[in-house]
Design a protein around this motif. Structure first.
Motif, PDB file in Angstrom:
ATOM      1  N   HIS A 129       0.834  -1.204   0.000  1.00  0.00           N
ATOM      2  CA  HIS A 129       0.000   0.000   0.000  1.00  0.00           C
ATOM      3  C   HIS A 129       0.868   1.252   0.000  1.00  0.00           C
ATOM      4  O   HIS A 129       0.598   2.206  -0.731  1.00  0.00           O
ATOM      5  N   PHE A 130       1.922   1.244   0.815  1.00  0.00           N
ATOM      6  CA  PHE A 130       2.840   2.386   0.878  1.00  0.00           C
ATOM      7  C   PHE A 130       3.489   2.615  -0.483  1.00  0.00           C
ATOM      8  O   PHE A 130       3.553   3.757  -0.971  1.00  0.00           O
ATOM      9  N   ASN A 131       3.957   1.544  -1.120  1.00  0.00           N
ATOM     10  CA  ASN A 131       4.600   1.672  -2.430  1.00  0.00           C
ATOM     11  C   ASN A 131       3.618   2.202  -3.474  1.00  0.00           C
ATOM     12  O   ASN A 131       3.997   2.981  -4.354  1.00  0.00           O
ATOM     13  N   SER A 132       2.366   1.779  -3.364  1.00  0.00           N
ATOM     14  CA  SER A 132       1.342   2.257  -4.296  1.00  0.00           C
ATOM     15  C   SER A 132       1.100   3.750  -4.119  1.00  0.00           C
ATOM     16  O   SER A 132       0.951   4.492  -5.094  1.00  0.00           O
ATOM     17  N   VAL A 133       1.072   4.194  -2.867  1.00  0.00           N
ATOM     18  CA  VAL A 133       0.879   5.621  -2.585  1.00  0.00           C
ATOM     19  C   VAL A 133       2.041   6.429  -3.135  1.00  0.00           C
ATOM     20  O   VAL A 133       1.849   7.494  -3.740  1.00  0.00           O
ATOM     21  N   ILE A 134       3.265   5.926  -2.942  1.00  0.00           N
ATOM     22  CA  ILE A 134       4.459   6.612  -3.443  1.00  0.00           C
ATOM     23  C   ILE A 134       4.388   6.787  -4.952  1.00  0.00           C
ATOM     24  O   ILE A 134       4.718   7.848  -5.490  1.00  0.00           O
ATOM     25  N   ARG A 135       3.942   5.747  -5.651  1.00  0.00           N
ATOM     26  CA  ARG A 135       3.868   5.821  -7.117  1.00  0.00           C
ATOM     27  C   ARG A 135       2.859   6.857  -7.595  1.00  0.00           C
ATOM     28  O   ARG A 135       3.000   7.390  -8.694  1.00  0.00           O
ATOM     29  N   ARG A 136       1.843   7.135  -6.778  1.00  0.00           N
ATOM     30  CA  ARG A 136       0.785   8.057  -7.205  1.00  0.00           C
ATOM     31  C   ARG A 136       1.088   9.521  -6.878  1.00  0.00           C
ATOM     32  O   ARG A 136       0.339  10.407  -7.297  1.00  0.00           O
ATOM     33  N   ILE A 137       2.151   9.777  -6.142  1.00  0.00           N
ATOM     34  CA  ILE A 137       2.481  11.170  -5.793  1.00  0.00           C
ATOM     35  C   ILE A 137       2.897  11.916  -7.047  1.00  0.00           C
ATOM     36  O   ILE A 137       3.812  11.492  -7.760  1.00  0.00           O
ATOM     37  N   PRO A 138       2.252  13.046  -7.366  1.00  0.00           N
ATOM     38  CA  PRO A 138       2.635  13.814  -8.564  1.00  0.00           C
ATOM     39  C   PRO A 138       4.003  14.469  -8.368  1.00  0.00           C
ATOM     40  O   PRO A 138       4.245  15.134  -7.367  1.00  0.00           O
ATOM     41  N   LYS A 139       4.879  14.271  -9.334  1.00  0.00           N
ATOM     42  CA  LYS A 139       6.247  14.777  -9.197  1.00  0.00           C
ATOM     43  C   LYS A 139       6.280  16.302  -9.199  1.00  0.00           C
ATOM     44  O   LYS A 139       7.099  16.903  -8.497  1.00  0.00           O
ATOM     45  N   TRP A 140       5.398  16.938  -9.970  1.00  0.00           N
ATOM     46  CA  TRP A 140       5.403  18.394 -10.014  1.00  0.00           C
ATOM     47  C   TRP A 140       5.110  18.994  -8.647  1.00  0.00           C
ATOM     48  O   TRP A 140       5.650  20.047  -8.278  1.00  0.00           O
TER      49      TRP A 140
END
Length: 201
Positions: free
Chosen positions: A4-15
């Motif tokens: 779940h943590f890894n999934s949240v990290i992937r969804r963070i917008p880089k901008w």
């Protein structure tokens, strides 16, 4: 949990991360102009930017062993972390260049005669090609050479912690801690490969 943590990290917008990162230098500048950085705001700003930049480089190096040991992956953020680290260290240099030393002849003399400045400049120069190739086009164009180029992160980090240690006054635990951590991360990166090679041989 870690999935779940890894999934949240992937969804963070880089901008959004870049925008948040830009707030720190702005906050330092505001505090420097309003007296919030003490009697020497230029030095305080210079040291703060360099220290946080170094911390981000160390964080970038921790990402791979963290994933190997725990399964927690910050890989989607590694490029952002690296670019922001370079940005902070470049600002650290600019503050020293423009607000601290100011005299061009003195700048060149410091680079040549003060070892900690020489080491810091060498580290910054190593970061330049890494920042310039931190984009998808460079990854595609360089192919396998991109990974080899970005191994410069390790010597750049070593030079960064040595620079921090050399410019520290008196005996301080914190710079030594950075040295130990970075040397440990470099050892973690290279020692397992040697062991694997020895088993094959």
């Amino acid at each position: 949990m870690k999935e779940h943590f890894n999934s949240v990290i992937r969804r963070i917008p880089k901008w959004a991360l870049y925008m948040v990162a830009a707030l720190y230098p702005a906050w330092l500048l505001y505090n420097g102009l309003t007296g919030g950085l003490g009697i020497d705001p230029v030095k305080a700003m210079e040291h703060a930017l360099g220290k946080v930049g170094l911390q981000l480089i160390v964080l970038g190096l921790i990402i791979t062993p963290l994933r190997s040991l725990t399964g927690v992956s910050l890989l989607p953020l590694r490029r952002v972390i690296g670019v922001v680290a370079f940005f902070y260290i470049l600002l650290h240099f600019v503050v020293w260049l423009v607000l601290d030393v100011q005299i061009l002849a003195q700048i060149w003399a410091d680079i040549l005669k003060r070892p900690y400045v020489t080491v810091g400049m060498a580290g910054l120069l190593m970061l330049l090609p890494l920042a310039a190739t931190s984009n998808n086009r460079s990854v595609r164009k360089l192919g396998p050479r991109w990974r080899k180029l970005h191994k410069l992160t390790y010597p750049a980090a070593l030079l960064g912690v040595i620079h921090y240690l050399m410019q520290s006054r008196g005996f301080q635990y914190e710079p030594l801690l950075y040295v130990v951590v970075v040397f440990g991360l470099v050892a973690w990166r290279f020692v397992p490969r040697r062991r694997a090679g020895s088993r094959v041989g």
